[in-house]
Design a protein around this motif. Sequence first.
Motif, short mmCIF file in Angstrom:
data_model
loop_
_atom_site.label_atom_id
_atom_site.label_comp_id
_atom_site.label_asym_id
_atom_site.label_seq_id
_atom_site.Cartn_x
_atom_site.Cartn_y
_atom_site.Cartn_z
N GLN A 88 -23.20 -15.79 12.50
CA GLN A 88 -23.59 -17.18 12.76
C GLN A 88 -22.16 -17.99 12.05
O GLN A 88 -21.58 -17.52 11.12
CB GLN A 88 -24.56 -17.50 11.99
CG GLN A 88 -24.94 -19.07 11.97
CD GLN A 88 -25.40 -19.64 13.25
OE1 GLN A 88 -26.15 -19.14 13.86
NE2 GLN A 88 -24.62 -20.59 13.44
N VAL A 89 -21.83 -18.81 12.96
CA VAL A 89 -20.62 -19.70 12.50
C VAL A 89 -21.17 -21.06 12.63
O VAL A 89 -21.62 -21.66 13.59
CB VAL A 89 -19.45 -19.51 13.52
CG1 VAL A 89 -18.21 -20.79 13.03
CG2 VAL A 89 -18.89 -18.28 13.25
N THR A 90 -20.93 -21.71 11.20
CA THR A 90 -21.54 -23.17 11.24
C THR A 90 -20.35 -23.87 10.65
O THR A 90 -19.75 -23.72 9.57
CB THR A 90 -22.78 -23.39 10.33
OG1 THR A 90 -23.79 -22.47 10.64
CG2 THR A 90 -23.29 -24.58 10.27
N GLY A 98 -19.77 -17.54 8.85
CA GLY A 98 -20.36 -18.25 7.54
C GLY A 98 -20.04 -19.87 7.93
O GLY A 98 -20.10 -20.27 9.01
N LEU A 99 -20.15 -20.75 6.94
CA LEU A 99 -20.20 -22.10 6.79
C LEU A 99 -18.88 -22.55 6.42
O LEU A 99 -18.41 -22.13 5.41
CB LEU A 99 -21.33 -22.56 6.01
CG LEU A 99 -21.52 -24.10 5.73
CD1 LEU A 99 -21.88 -24.87 6.87
CD2 LEU A 99 -22.39 -24.63 4.63
N VAL A 100 -18.47 -23.40 7.12
CA VAL A 100 -17.00 -23.99 7.06
C VAL A 100 -17.11 -25.40 7.25
O VAL A 100 -17.78 -26.00 8.37
CB VAL A 100 -15.90 -23.23 7.65
CG1 VAL A 100 -15.94 -23.48 9.13
CG2 VAL A 100 -14.60 -23.63 7.37
N GLN A 101 -16.25 -26.36 6.62
CA GLN A 101 -15.88 -27.68 6.84
C GLN A 101 -15.17 -27.85 8.23
O GLN A 101 -14.24 -26.95 8.61
CB GLN A 101 -15.35 -28.48 5.71
CG GLN A 101 -16.45 -28.44 4.47
CD GLN A 101 -16.03 -29.54 3.79
OE1 GLN A 101 -14.84 -29.85 3.38
NE2 GLN A 101 -16.64 -30.14 2.91
N ALA A 102 -15.22 -28.94 9.02
CA ALA A 102 -14.50 -29.21 10.10
C ALA A 102 -13.13 -29.37 9.62
O ALA A 102 -12.56 -29.87 8.65
CB ALA A 102 -14.87 -30.44 10.56
#
Length: 124
Positions: A119-121, A10-14
């Motif tokens: 997907q890793v974003t 998924g989508l994650v913040q730094a």
Amino acid sequence: QVQLVESGGGLVQAGGSLRLSCAASGRTFSSNAMGWFRQAPGKEREFVATISWSGDSTRYVDSVKGRFTISRDNAKNTVYLQMNSLKPEDTAIYYCAGGRFSFVVVTARDYNYWGQGTQVTVSS
């Protein structure tokens, strides 16, 4: 038919965390090493982590040491990748792989089963 199915991307913040799972079906991998690889846009697929059949031995690429942890549950025929302190450079498609051997291996040619990837974003 042997299948490896990844989930958890998924989508994650730094600085955030994700936990990837890879569920195997069609055969047991309890006697085989399992691994995670990743491929970023425009780059070749690279080794990330591997775990022996028993879970007693693991190995990581230097860039993820201390941040990622690979583990497995042979009863569930599942391998995991816990990813902490994520960085934008961790952005990639992550692939689960089933190894030819019981011991840890770091090259793609030593794996003969592959998942479709997740997907890793990581956003900055």
